[in-house]
Design a protein around this motif. Structure first.
Motif, short mmCIF file in Angstrom:
data_model
loop_
_atom_site.label_atom_id
_atom_site.label_comp_id
_atom_site.label_asym_id
_atom_site.label_seq_id
_atom_site.Cartn_x
_atom_site.Cartn_y
_atom_site.Cartn_z
N PRO A 43 -23.71 -96.89 -29.28
CA PRO A 43 -22.35 -96.37 -29.71
C PRO A 43 -22.13 -95.60 -28.48
CG PRO A 43 -24.78 -95.82 -31.51
CD PRO A 43 -25.01 -96.40 -29.99
N GLY A 44 -20.94 -95.97 -28.06
CA GLY A 44 -20.47 -95.53 -27.05
C GLY A 44 -20.50 -96.11 -25.85
N MET A 45 -19.61 -97.84 -25.40
CA MET A 45 -19.45 -98.02 -24.26
C MET A 45 -18.94 -97.89 -22.92
SD MET A 45 -20.79 -101.50 -26.34
CE MET A 45 -22.20 -102.35 -25.15
N ALA A 94 -18.70 -95.26 -19.38
CA ALA A 94 -19.25 -95.45 -17.71
C ALA A 94 -21.04 -95.75 -17.91
CB ALA A 94 -18.93 -93.87 -16.98
N THR A 138 -29.48 -84.72 -15.84
CA THR A 138 -29.45 -85.40 -15.25
C THR A 138 -28.93 -84.61 -13.31
OG1 THR A 138 -27.01 -85.45 -15.77
CG2 THR A 138 -28.16 -87.53 -15.95
N THR A 158 -18.70 -86.45 -25.96
CA THR A 158 -19.38 -85.42 -26.79
C THR A 158 -18.66 -85.05 -28.09
OG1 THR A 158 -20.60 -84.44 -24.91
CG2 THR A 158 -19.87 -83.42 -26.28
N GLY A 180 -22.23 -91.82 -26.33
CA GLY A 180 -20.85 -92.22 -26.77
C GLY A 180 -20.46 -90.45 -26.09
N ARG A 228 -13.88 -89.99 -18.34
CA ARG A 228 -13.65 -90.42 -18.81
C ARG A 228 -14.01 -88.88 -19.41
NH1 ARG A 228 -13.46 -94.00 -22.24
NH2 ARG A 228 -12.22 -95.83 -21.79
N ASP A 229 -15.48 -88.94 -19.58
CA ASP A 229 -16.08 -88.02 -19.62
C ASP A 229 -15.30 -86.36 -19.43
OD1 ASP A 229 -18.69 -86.37 -21.47
OD2 ASP A 229 -19.71 -86.69 -18.59
N ILE A 258 -14.69 -98.08 -29.35
CA ILE A 258 -12.96 -97.89 -29.91
C ILE A 258 -12.36 -98.82 -28.53
CG2 ILE A 258 -13.38 -96.14 -31.48
CD1 ILE A 258 -12.02 -94.40 -28.45
N HIS A 259 -12.90 -99.29 -28.08
CA HIS A 259 -11.76 -99.90 -26.97
C HIS A 259 -11.38 -101.46 -27.06
CE1 HIS A 259 -15.48 -100.71 -24.44
NE2 HIS A 259 -15.55 -99.90 -24.38
N ASP A 269 -22.44 -89.23 -11.37
CA ASP A 269 -23.11 -89.16 -13.07
C ASP A 269 -23.50 -89.78 -13.81
OD1 ASP A 269 -23.03 -86.00 -14.19
OD2 ASP A 269 -21.37 -87.13 -15.24
N GLY A 304 -27.71 -89.09 -26.31
CA GLY A 304 -27.75 -88.88 -25.03
C GLY A 304 -26.69 -87.90 -24.76
N ALA A 305 -25.91 -87.17 -25.66
CA ALA A 305 -24.55 -86.05 -25.62
C ALA A 305 -25.65 -84.81 -27.00
CB ALA A 305 -23.42 -87.23 -26.38
N LYS A 317 -20.99 -78.92 -25.04
CA LYS A 317 -21.58 -78.90 -23.86
C LYS A 317 -22.16 -77.13 -23.82
CE LYS A 317 -21.96 -82.24 -21.53
NZ LYS A 317 -23.13 -83.45 -21.89
N1 LIG Z 1 -23.37 -89.08 -16.88
C1 LIG Z 1 -24.14 -87.80 -17.47
O1 LIG Z 1 -24.67 -87.65 -16.59
C2 LIG Z 1 -24.22 -87.59 -19.03
C3 LIG Z 1 -25.44 -86.28 -18.85
C4 LIG Z 1 -25.50 -85.57 -20.28
C5 LIG Z 1 -24.58 -86.37 -20.91
N2 LIG Z 1 -23.76 -87.71 -20.75
C6 LIG Z 1 -22.91 -87.25 -22.37
O2 LIG Z 1 -23.08 -89.45 -22.13
C7 LIG Z 1 -22.13 -89.86 -23.05
C8 LIG Z 1 -21.31 -90.13 -22.36
O3 LIG Z 1 -21.24 -90.47 -21.48
P1 LIG Z 1 -19.91 -91.28 -20.33
O4 LIG Z 1 -19.36 -91.01 -18.89
O5 LIG Z 1 -20.26 -92.87 -20.01
O6 LIG Z 1 -18.44 -91.46 -21.18
P2 LIG Z 1 -17.13 -92.27 -20.87
O7 LIG Z 1 -16.12 -91.40 -21.59
O8 LIG Z 1 -17.29 -93.39 -20.08
O9 LIG Z 1 -17.60 -93.32 -22.58
C9 LIG Z 1 -18.10 -92.59 -23.74
C10 LIG Z 1 -17.73 -93.76 -24.85
O10 LIG Z 1 -17.78 -93.30 -25.89
C11 LIG Z 1 -16.65 -93.84 -27.06
N3 LIG Z 1 -16.94 -93.14 -28.47
C12 LIG Z 1 -16.14 -92.15 -28.53
N4 LIG Z 1 -16.25 -91.49 -30.05
C13 LIG Z 1 -17.19 -93.10 -30.55
C14 LIG Z 1 -17.63 -93.74 -31.92
N5 LIG Z 1 -17.58 -92.50 -32.55
N6 LIG Z 1 -18.05 -94.51 -31.24
C15 LIG Z 1 -17.95 -95.41 -30.57
N7 LIG Z 1 -17.76 -94.90 -29.31
C16 LIG Z 1 -16.91 -94.12 -29.35
C17 LIG Z 1 -15.19 -93.84 -25.93
O11 LIG Z 1 -14.63 -94.37 -26.30
C18 LIG Z 1 -16.03 -94.46 -24.97
O12 LIG Z 1 -15.86 -95.81 -23.83
C19 LIG Z 1 -21.43 -88.50 -22.80
O13 LIG Z 1 -21.23 -87.19 -24.06
C20 LIG Z 1 -21.85 -87.56 -22.34
O14 LIG Z 1 -21.19 -86.49 -22.13
C21 LIG Z 1 -23.59 -88.10 -19.75
#
Ligand SMILES: NC(=O)c1ccc[n+]([C@@H]2O[C@H](COP(=O)([O-])OP(=O)(O)OC[C@H]3O[C@@H](n4cnc5c(N)ncnc54)[C@H](O)[C@@H]3O)[C@@H](O)[C@H]2O)c1
Length: 443
Positions: free
Chosen positions: A22-24, A26, A250, A174, A172, A282-283, A87-88, A362, A221-222, A296
């Protein structure tokens, strides 16, 4: 010497392993693109303990140090199949270009495979992620009905991809801050609340519920509350599903959980720790919303409190002022810069300072963490484990633990704990680092 009491009873990793995300965004696209590239021999799995790490077995003199992936019956990267929801509605090649984490030249050789992976329509509620608007979201009269739609997706994916097993990993956004309340305390109450569309059920909880109902391991992961509620832990136990979370550890927090234990080990005082970040992906945009940031912030702040134990060492840490900030700054994209200013004091109270400037990426840091978690959680399920997998706290900012226990945050203790759990699962002797056996002449 302590010995492991169990013999390995881990079912082999036969067939394909479906990774449902869930959440595809970065992190997810970087995980997928990286795995596909590794499979083609185009890159190596830097950052992944399961792929590059080793584990010592027995005494230091035995020189038995296999690769972790050769020691454990982990799924092979060749057998991973990716799917998920967002959602995209964009395919993974498009999303890789949009997120800008990886260079086009690294995407071209895996373009077709990436294009073939498209997200299914999400379960989304704009109240929980206010900075995003859904183009593709499921509609149903109740949250329970949404969960059932997810279960249909899961079953259809498993069948069409020919998977023997599945793992779900939340990558997905946060969600806004949510306090635990009475509907989270019991599975029956939670299911009633799903049917009644209770506002205190977040979308992430609906995904977790669907996964756990299907007996699928769930990884968070969130920092969202999601699976860390008694109702879903009960469900996990009932369906023999392991759960692990919260919030990938991370960058800045990983450094914090290395430096803070070192300061405490030497009984050096801390008067303040100021952590700030600039982040433009986007995060970062989602975390610009104060309610998402609150989720967070709580996850990032907990770490020091537990490591420094101010109640045990009031003279050294009771007055430590801890502040964490994340600033959305688009020009940097996924390349986060995290600064830490640490005010410490030593012998006779003399002040000193430590400055850290971590120019990190990240998703490059998060992708191998996600891969390891997927592989370990699939193995945990095959080993018959269910409920909270505390041995995986190594990977999380805010490790979930049984009620009444405090989490272990020190990275080095977390690693020892994880490796001992792996030895234990494989029926190998645990390593205590006591070391007297090397000096005991009577043996
Ligand atoms: N990159 C890191 O180092 C790191 C570290 C710790 C936690 N995280 C957490 O990992 C998560 C992902 O990070 P990211 O950089 O890929 O963020 P991102 O914004 O690139 O990707 C998150 C995706 O989740 C989707 N989304 C939101 N709500 C949704 C739902 N209900 N169902 C399906 N999709 C949904 C968004 O449209 C988006 O494409 C975040 O919560 C972030 O805080 C990232």
């Amino acid at each position: 010497m302590p010995t492991a009491k169990t013999k390995p009873k881990i079912k082999p990793a036969r067939g394909k392993l479906g990774v449902l995300i869930p959440g595809m965004g970065a992190v997810a696209t970087t995980l997928i693109a990286g795995t596909l590239s590794i499979r083609k021999g185009l890159t190596s799995p830097v950052g992944s303990l399961t792929q590059m790490g080793t584990i010592r077995l027995g005494k230091r003199t035995e020189e038995r140090i296999p690769k972790i992936r050769e020691f454990l019956p982990l799924a092979n990267l060749e057998d991973l199949v990716f799917g998920g929801w967002d959602i995209h509605g964009k395919d993974m090649y498009r999303m890789c270009l949009d997120t800008g984490v990886l260079r086009k030249k690294h995407l071209t050789p895996i373009r077709n495979e990436l294009k073939a992976i498209k997200p299914m329509d999400a379960v989304f509620d704009p109240e929980y992620v206010r900075r995003l608007t859904a183009k593709r979201a499921k509609k149903a009269p109740t949250k329970m009905a949404l969960a059932k739609l997810l279960i249909q997706d899961i079953r259809a994916f498993k069948k069409s991809e020919g998977c023997s097993r599945l793992v779900m990993i939340w990558c997905g956004s946060t969600e806004t801050y949510l306090e635990k309340n009475s509907i989270h305390d019991d599975l029956a109450l939670f299911e009633k609340a799903l049917k009644e569309n209770d506002p205190s059920i977040a979308p992430s909880m609906i995904y977790a519920y669907a996964a756990l109902r299907e007996g699928i391991p769930y990884i968070n992961g969130a920092p969202n509350l999601t699976e860390n509620i008694p109702a879903l832990i009960q469900l996990a136990k009932k369906t023999q599903s392991p759960v692990a979370g919260d919030d990938f550890k991370t960058g800045q927090t990983m450094m914090k959980t290395v430096i803070a234990p070192a300061l405490k080990a030497r009984m050096l005082g801390v008067s303040g720790w100021f952590s700030t970040n600039i982040l433009g992906n986007r995060d970062g945009e989602v975390l610009d919303d104060p309610d998402s940031f609150k989720t967070k912030e709580k996850s990032k702040l907990g770490v020091l409190e537990y490591i420094l134990q101010p109640k045990l060492y009031p003279e050294l840490y009771l007055k430590a002022y801890h502040k964490v900030r994340i600033n959305y700054y688009p020009p940097r994209g996924d390349n986060k810069e995290g600064w830490d200013n640490i005010d410490i004091f030593g012998w006779m109270g003399y002040p000193m300072q430590i400055k850290i400037d971590f120019l990190c990426r990240d998703s490059i840091l998060a992708a191998p963490v996600a891969l390891d978690l997927v592989l370990f959680m699939d193995m945990a399920k095959r080993a018959g484990k269910s409920g909270i997998q505390e041995w995986l706290s190594f990977y999380f900012k805010n490790p979930i633990v049984r009620e009444g226990l405090y989490p272990e945050h020190d990275l080095s203790i977390q690693l020892s704990k994880m490796k001992n759990n792996l030895r234990h699962m494989m029926g190998e002797e645990l390593i205590t680092h006591l070391g007297v056996e090397y000096y005991d002449n009577s043996k």
